[in-house]
Design an enzyme around this catalytic site. Structure first.
Site, PDB file in Angstrom:
ATOM      1  N   SER A   1       0.826  -1.203   0.000  1.00 33.47           N
ATOM      2  CA  SER A   1       0.000   0.000   0.000  1.00 33.47           C
ATOM      3  C   SER A   1       0.868   1.264   0.000  1.00 33.47           C
ATOM      4  O   SER A   1       1.756   1.411  -0.840  1.00 33.47           O
ATOM      5  CB  SER A   1      -0.952  -0.034   1.201  1.00 33.47           C
ATOM      6  OG  SER A   1      -1.903   1.008   1.134  1.00 33.47           O
TER       7      SER A   1
ATOM      8  N   ASP B   1      -8.551  -5.307  -5.938  1.00 33.92           N
ATOM      9  CA  ASP B   1      -8.366  -4.067  -5.180  1.00 33.92           C
ATOM     10  C   ASP B   1      -8.686  -2.884  -6.072  1.00 33.92           C
ATOM     11  O   ASP B   1      -8.079  -2.726  -7.133  1.00 33.92           O
ATOM     12  CB  ASP B   1      -6.913  -3.981  -4.686  1.00 33.92           C
ATOM     13  CG  ASP B   1      -6.578  -2.641  -4.062  1.00 33.92           C
ATOM     14  OD1 ASP B   1      -7.498  -1.989  -3.528  1.00 33.92           O
ATOM     15  OD2 ASP B   1      -5.396  -2.260  -4.098  1.00 33.92           O
TER      16      ASP B   1
ATOM     17  N   HIS C   1      -6.608  -5.668  -1.464  1.00 35.82           N
ATOM     18  CA  HIS C   1      -5.554  -4.667  -1.343  1.00 35.82           C
ATOM     19  C   HIS C   1      -4.301  -5.203  -0.650  1.00 35.82           C
ATOM     20  O   HIS C   1      -3.186  -4.897  -1.064  1.00 35.82           O
ATOM     21  CB  HIS C   1      -6.102  -3.466  -0.568  1.00 35.82           C
ATOM     22  CG  HIS C   1      -5.151  -2.326  -0.454  1.00 35.82           C
ATOM     23  ND1 HIS C   1      -4.607  -1.694  -1.546  1.00 35.82           N
ATOM     24  CD2 HIS C   1      -4.639  -1.703   0.638  1.00 35.82           C
ATOM     25  CE1 HIS C   1      -3.795  -0.732  -1.133  1.00 35.82           C
ATOM     26  NE2 HIS C   1      -3.792  -0.709   0.189  1.00 35.82           N
TER      27      HIS C   1
END
Length: 466
Positions: free
Chosen positions: A175, A387, A443
């Protein structure tokens, strides 16, 4: 003769470095002695070591003296390393079915990355997890300062753990860590060229669904929504034309664009961005409760609504805020207010330049990736393909923009004879980049597809084809 930079760095490192670490043999919620080696500790960084970064270090369960060493950064910014440890790649996680008491039960994670690597899980930037600052001013941070502190942390950690200096080193995370990781890697290479000691045995980096170009990552959400069938062809084409392909900019004078974006929003506002197939829901009411008072009622509270992945995160709040747990982890009692999985005062938001505590001063790290072509460097970039927060097509777009030679064309990769995702491999001089999608993952890919992600990592570390 040593350069001024080298002398300055050496003085900063050796004048008053302080190390505090402890071996943890047992953990509340886990039956018996831990079957792996866990160490926790603090390392001071920055001016007068006002910033104290907390870490969890877990030795490889296979061959700690030979296996690679990972520095793992969780995203946000401001999401605790404990989140990556408990929900993604660490050796233990929650036994949800049996977590009915004041301290949630723990169980082993059979797909932990610590089966093949030594991993330092770092609470960074300051204000994350159990990391803290000694003054309010020292809590102010930024993308560049966060990377500098992480690099300083690594140098000092190796001074305290010299036996791991020969292990291959990889900087890893997911991320928002995609903004920080390339900066750390660059600082390590710069340090090697400047002769800074100790010499780190950097071999490359690993990024999962990485934030890379903040504008493109967010702008491509509309493109991704169309690709996944959330937007009709007509609506997407109309929006693309009326907004000229810019979907996160303000268009006060463009009524057609504003109208189309409102229609797009209606189609996507109830979609769960981290994993578009899972329900969109909120545990804000649950998380606003005093976690110390929930205790045995946690299961019944969660039964009040249909399951959401956020339900799992409540267990970490209960566990990490328990004083017995904090004592076992050797958290400094005087520094604790409340542990939160993600510090929302630091979290990045689209088109925001800063918060009171954090400045988002790096917009893109694409050029860092380009600059590594003159290094002997390996990179693994992977994307959970469900995601929508940082879509895989955005990652593919910036990788293609590097214009590297394709070594291995797009093809499926398999786990237990099933398609686990798709992969490509690029080569440019001594730089090697492997890209992989993880089919069906969200994600934080290892959280959704742990078996597939461990297989991917093992093959990549062994220089096997995915």
């Amino acid at each position: 003769m040593a350069s001024p930079m080298k002398i300055l760095v050496l003085l900063l490192l050796f004048l008053t470095p302080t190390f505090s670490h402890w071996v943890v043999d047992t953990l509340p919620g886990f039956p018996g002695k831990l079957p792996f080696k866990l160490q926790t500790g603090y390392i001071g960084v920055g001016e007068s070591e006002l910033v104290q970064l907390f870490y969890y270090f877990i030795e490889s369960e296979r061959s700690p003296e030979n296996d690679p060493l990972f520095l793992w950064l969780t995203g946000g910014p401001g999401c605790s390393a404990l989140s990556g440890l408990l929900y993604e790649i660490g050796p233990f996680t929650f036994n949800y079915a049996n977590s009915t008491g004041d301290i949630p039960s723990l169980e082993l994670n059979q797909y932990a990355w610590t089966k093949v690597a030594n991993i330092i899980f770092l609470d960074q930037p300051v204000g994350t997890g159990f990391s803290y600052a000694k003054t309010w001013e020292a809590y102010r941070c930024s993308d560049t300062l966060s990377a500098q502190y992480a690099y300083s942390f690594l140098i000092k950690w190796f001074l305290d753990h010299p036996k791991f200096l020969s292990n291959p080193l990889y900087i890893a995370g997911d991320s928002y860590a995609g903004i920080i990781i390339p900066q750390i890697v660059q600082r390590i290479y710069d340090g090697l060229e400047s002769g800074i000691e100790p010499r780190l045995n950097i071999k490359g980096y690993v990024e999962g669904n990485p934030a890379t170009d903040k504008y493109a990552d967010c702008n491509n959400r509309v493109v991704y929504a169309h690709r996944m069938g959330l937007l009709s062809d007509n609506l997407y084409e109309s929006t693309k034309v009326s907004c000229d392909g810019h979907y996160i900019d303000e268009h006060p004078q463009n009524a057609a664009c504003q109208y189309d974006l409102e229609r797009v929003s209606k189609c996507t506002e109830k979609i769960n961005m981290p994993q578009i197939l899972e329900p969109e829901c909120s545990n804000e009411n649950l998380l606003s409760l005093d976690v110390s008072s929930i205790g045995e009622n946690v299961t019944s509270l969660l039964l009040l609504q249909h399951w959401c992945r956020e339900d799992n995160y409540l267990y970490s709040s209960i566990w990490a805020n328990n004083k017995i747990v904090q004592k076992a982890l050797h958290v400094r009692e005087e520094t604790i207010t409340e542990w939160v999985r993600c510090n929302k005062t630091l979290n990045y938001k689209v088109n925001v330049e800063r918060t009171e505590a954090y400045i988002y001063d790096v917009k893109s790290t694409v050029d860092y990736h380009k600059s590594f072509t003159n290094k002997c460097c390996r990179a693994l970039i992977y994307s959970g393909d469900h995601d929508m927060g940082i879509p895989h097509l955005s990652t593919e777009e910036w990788i293609e923009s590097l214009n590297f030679a394709v070594e291995d064309e797009w093809r499926p990769w398999f786990v237990e004879d099933q398609v686990a995702g798709y992969t490509m491999k690029y080569l440019e001089k001594e730089y090697e980049l492997t890209y992989a999608t993880v089919k069906g993952a969200g994600h934080t890919a290892p959280e959704y597809k742990p078996q597939q992600c461990l297989a991917m990592l093992q093959r990549w570390l062994s220089n096997y084809s995915l």
